[in-house]
Design a protein around this motif. Sequence first.
Motif, PDB file in Angstrom:
ATOM      1  N   ASP A  16       0.829  -1.102  -0.107  1.00  0.00           N
ATOM      2  CA  ASP A  16      -0.055  -0.023  -0.084  1.00  0.00           C
ATOM      3  C   ASP A  16       0.824   0.979  -0.063  1.00  0.00           C
ATOM      4  O   ASP A  16       0.553   2.251  -0.520  1.00  0.00           O
ATOM      5  N   PRO A  20      -0.011   2.969  -3.816  1.00  0.00           N
ATOM      6  CA  PRO A  20      -1.452   3.244  -2.957  1.00  0.00           C
ATOM      7  C   PRO A  20      -2.646   2.700  -3.754  1.00  0.00           C
ATOM      8  O   PRO A  20      -2.744   2.942  -5.087  1.00  0.00           O
ATOM      9  N   ALA A  21      -3.537   1.844  -3.309  1.00  0.00           N
ATOM     10  CA  ALA A  21      -4.680   1.344  -3.929  1.00  0.00           C
ATOM     11  C   ALA A  21      -5.613   2.107  -4.684  1.00  0.00           C
ATOM     12  O   ALA A  21      -5.769   2.070  -5.777  1.00  0.00           O
ATOM     13  N   ARG A  22      -5.786   3.332  -4.041  1.00  0.00           N
ATOM     14  CA  ARG A  22      -6.706   4.447  -4.677  1.00  0.00           C
ATOM     15  C   ARG A  22      -6.026   4.847  -5.783  1.00  0.00           C
ATOM     16  O   ARG A  22      -7.207   5.499  -6.545  1.00  0.00           O
ATOM     17  N   LEU A  24      -4.625   2.936  -8.331  1.00  0.00           N
ATOM     18  CA  LEU A  24      -4.205   1.748  -9.281  1.00  0.00           C
ATOM     19  C   LEU A  24      -5.077   1.993 -10.497  1.00  0.00           C
ATOM     20  O   LEU A  24      -4.721   1.212 -11.402  1.00  0.00           O
ATOM     21  N   HIS A  34       3.758   8.329  -6.588  1.00  0.00           N
ATOM     22  CA  HIS A  34       3.535   8.545  -5.129  1.00  0.00           C
ATOM     23  C   HIS A  34       4.072   7.304  -4.274  1.00  0.00           C
ATOM     24  O   HIS A  34       3.972   7.115  -3.238  1.00  0.00           O
ATOM     25  N   ARG A  65      -0.437  -6.814  -5.163  1.00  0.00           N
ATOM     26  CA  ARG A  65      -0.616  -6.004  -6.498  1.00  0.00           C
ATOM     27  C   ARG A  65       0.735  -5.920  -7.022  1.00  0.00           C
ATOM     28  O   ARG A  65       1.682  -5.430  -6.481  1.00  0.00           O
ATOM     29  N   GLN A  67       1.389  -3.803  -9.462  1.00  0.00           N
ATOM     30  CA  GLN A  67       1.874  -2.487  -9.481  1.00  0.00           C
ATOM     31  C   GLN A  67       2.845  -2.070  -8.557  1.00  0.00           C
ATOM     32  O   GLN A  67       3.659  -0.876  -8.796  1.00  0.00           O
TER      33      GLN A  67
ATOM     34  N   LEU B  37      -9.582  -5.214 -11.045  1.00  0.00           N
ATOM     35  CA  LEU B  37      -8.388  -4.483 -10.969  1.00  0.00           C
ATOM     36  C   LEU B  37      -6.990  -4.959 -11.426  1.00  0.00           C
ATOM     37  O   LEU B  37      -6.601  -4.277 -12.090  1.00  0.00           O
ATOM     38  N   GLN B  38      -7.156  -6.357 -11.244  1.00  0.00           N
ATOM     39  CA  GLN B  38      -5.850  -6.895 -11.708  1.00  0.00           C
ATOM     40  C   GLN B  38      -5.898  -7.763 -12.843  1.00  0.00           C
ATOM     41  O   GLN B  38      -4.846  -8.534 -13.067  1.00  0.00           O
ATOM     42  N   ARG B  42      -5.212  -6.032 -17.107  1.00  0.00           N
ATOM     43  CA  ARG B  42      -3.687  -6.292 -16.966  1.00  0.00           C
ATOM     44  C   ARG B  42      -3.524  -7.312 -17.926  1.00  0.00           C
ATOM     45  O   ARG B  42      -2.618  -7.390 -18.568  1.00  0.00           O
ATOM     46  N   ALA B 364      -9.678  -0.925   0.854  1.00  0.00           N
ATOM     47  CA  ALA B 364      -8.431  -0.226   0.311  1.00  0.00           C
ATOM     48  C   ALA B 364      -8.635   1.278  -0.006  1.00  0.00           C
ATOM     49  O   ALA B 364      -7.877   1.672  -1.106  1.00  0.00           O
ATOM     50  N   GLY B 365      -9.751   2.079   0.427  1.00  0.00           N
ATOM     51  CA  GLY B 365      -9.625   3.300   0.031  1.00  0.00           C
ATOM     52  C   GLY B 365     -10.229   3.609  -1.599  1.00  0.00           C
ATOM     53  O   GLY B 365      -9.776   4.549  -2.160  1.00  0.00           O
ATOM     54  N   MET B 366     -11.106   2.529  -2.071  1.00  0.00           N
ATOM     55  CA  MET B 366     -11.271   2.828  -3.396  1.00  0.00           C
ATOM     56  C   MET B 366     -12.779   3.057  -3.627  1.00  0.00           C
ATOM     57  O   MET B 366     -13.266   3.662  -4.838  1.00  0.00           O
TER      58      MET B 366
END
Lengths: 169, 421
Positions: A16, A20-22, A24, A34, A65, A67, B37-38, B42, B364-366
């Motif tokens: 994270d 950071p997930a937000r 991605l 970041h 992830r 990323q 997302l993944q 991707r 995850a803040g999404m």
Amino acid sequence: MITGRAWVFGDNVNTDLIAPARLLKRPVAEFARHCLETVQPNFAAEVKPGDIVVGGVNFGCGSSREQAPEALRYLGLSAVIAKSFARTFYRNAMNIGLPAIVCSEAGSMAQGARLKLSIEKGIIENLDTGKTHKCQAIPRHLMEMLNDGGLLGHLEKRLRAKKSETLQR
Amino acid sequence: MPLTLAEKLIAEAASRASVEPDEIVTCRVDLAMMHDLQGPRRVGPMLEKLGAPIWNLDRVVVVSDHNAPAIDTDTAGILDFTRKWVQAAGIKHFYDMQGISHVLLPERGHLRPGMFVVGGDSHSPTGGAVGAFVIGVGSTEVCGVLVTGEIWVRVPHSILADWSGILQHGVAAKDMMLKMCAALPMEACDYRVIEHRGDAIRALPMGERLTLCNMSPELGAKTSLIAPDEITVRYLADVGVHVEDADRWQSDPAAEYERTLNFDAAALEPQIAAPSSPSNSADVNDYQNVSIHQAYIGACTGAKLSDLHMAAEVLRGRRVAAGVRFLIAPASQRTTVEAAQDGTLATLTEAGAILLPTGCGACAGMGAGTLAAGEVCISSTARNYKGRMGDYTSEVYLGSAYSVAAAAVAGRIVDPRDFVQ
């Protein structure tokens, strides 16, 4: 052979913090900016191509992830050295062709130290202190994959070989 | 040679009679899961570059959960791409906003004991609760599996977590896992498998077992396992999976574990993980009086029907404290339906809880429920790393659904046992 300056981080750096997930949902150029900013705010801006991340234990823990290593590779990092890796980060880094090197003496490397890394030999030379550090050997199949540039390059090679084998029959 | 359950599962997938820890073997994959997302966004371009077909369309599951439902044009675009890719690729098992992947796989009958499963997400080990070997990987690795149907693994050492006694009422599987995070260094189980066993495990319903296995990556574990028993067989039969070989997927009595950890479930206090790591866990009494802005029940870890039942038990006849937002995002659409049918949702919403869409959401803040600077949240999710649920200065405490609901009522962290009969 890889030569670069060390960027030193502590234990349990999680993904994270690295990606950071937000962010991605955005392209790599955006989330890489970041990368690790909460730990070293100047990291993404000041890192130079070839530099090396040096971590403590359990580097890259948390989310799987890809990323995370992708951000490091995008910023130009040439390798990550750590006392130990979270298994998902380790596999992800190797899969995208970013060497993840286990070295129990990673803790002795200072921020900014000039490091020379010989992956095949498993040796890190600290050009500032003159000391050499032994790394854990990379399994043969992963070394081969790294030499192919990562898992995709490796698969491409395998698929090509299979194709030509079929054609020859 | 006596084998652990993990070794038996890997040996089966590697077509070997037995395997030994630290060996590197290639395993046949029975099921591959990836999410919005993944996954396709991707993995799709990688497959295209390789020009290789998917090895077996019957064995691939795609789930849109991370960006669902869309909150902006970026996330809408990701969901749209996923739908179109799934159709073009001929994917047979696609769940579009039906729930979170790790909960959907068992719920929709995709898992059974003995399987070797790869998931493109770190919380994939959740499925270990039914006696399948499930590991989390990244996108390129998923691509490799989709092309070859195989993956390499280093055979892990097994750690036995032996749980004696029975949990007190108001104490849950989440507390068991947080206790492990407190007792062990974060990397204690790196590359290892945790096998849970004992009286407390036998007594756990499947929802709770899924929670226990879900958080094994927080200890670095490759995966986590609970050998199948009557509860497993009954749960799977209910979702249409008939298991006749449960006896086969047990560790041998003489199997060797790298270490055995003994825990007394009966003596376990509710656990709270303070910011910013699950390893900052301690007895709830250590954190009494921490005031909260938000209470969140959500994610693959803590929003299954069993979690919603815990919250409802606490909230019955009570009100959410003034100034506190209590948000609940059920882990799957089926969870929402069942909670509506049995009255749980009525209890929760009448008490003042706000119902959110199913999906990974704020974990995850999404999605909905993301935190502002300086806000404090107690959450039933798995991770509380810095910035995980929002702003870098927000703070997240982790606890069971009992603890989250009790804090929502009190406006501060409290012992949930005082709120249940």
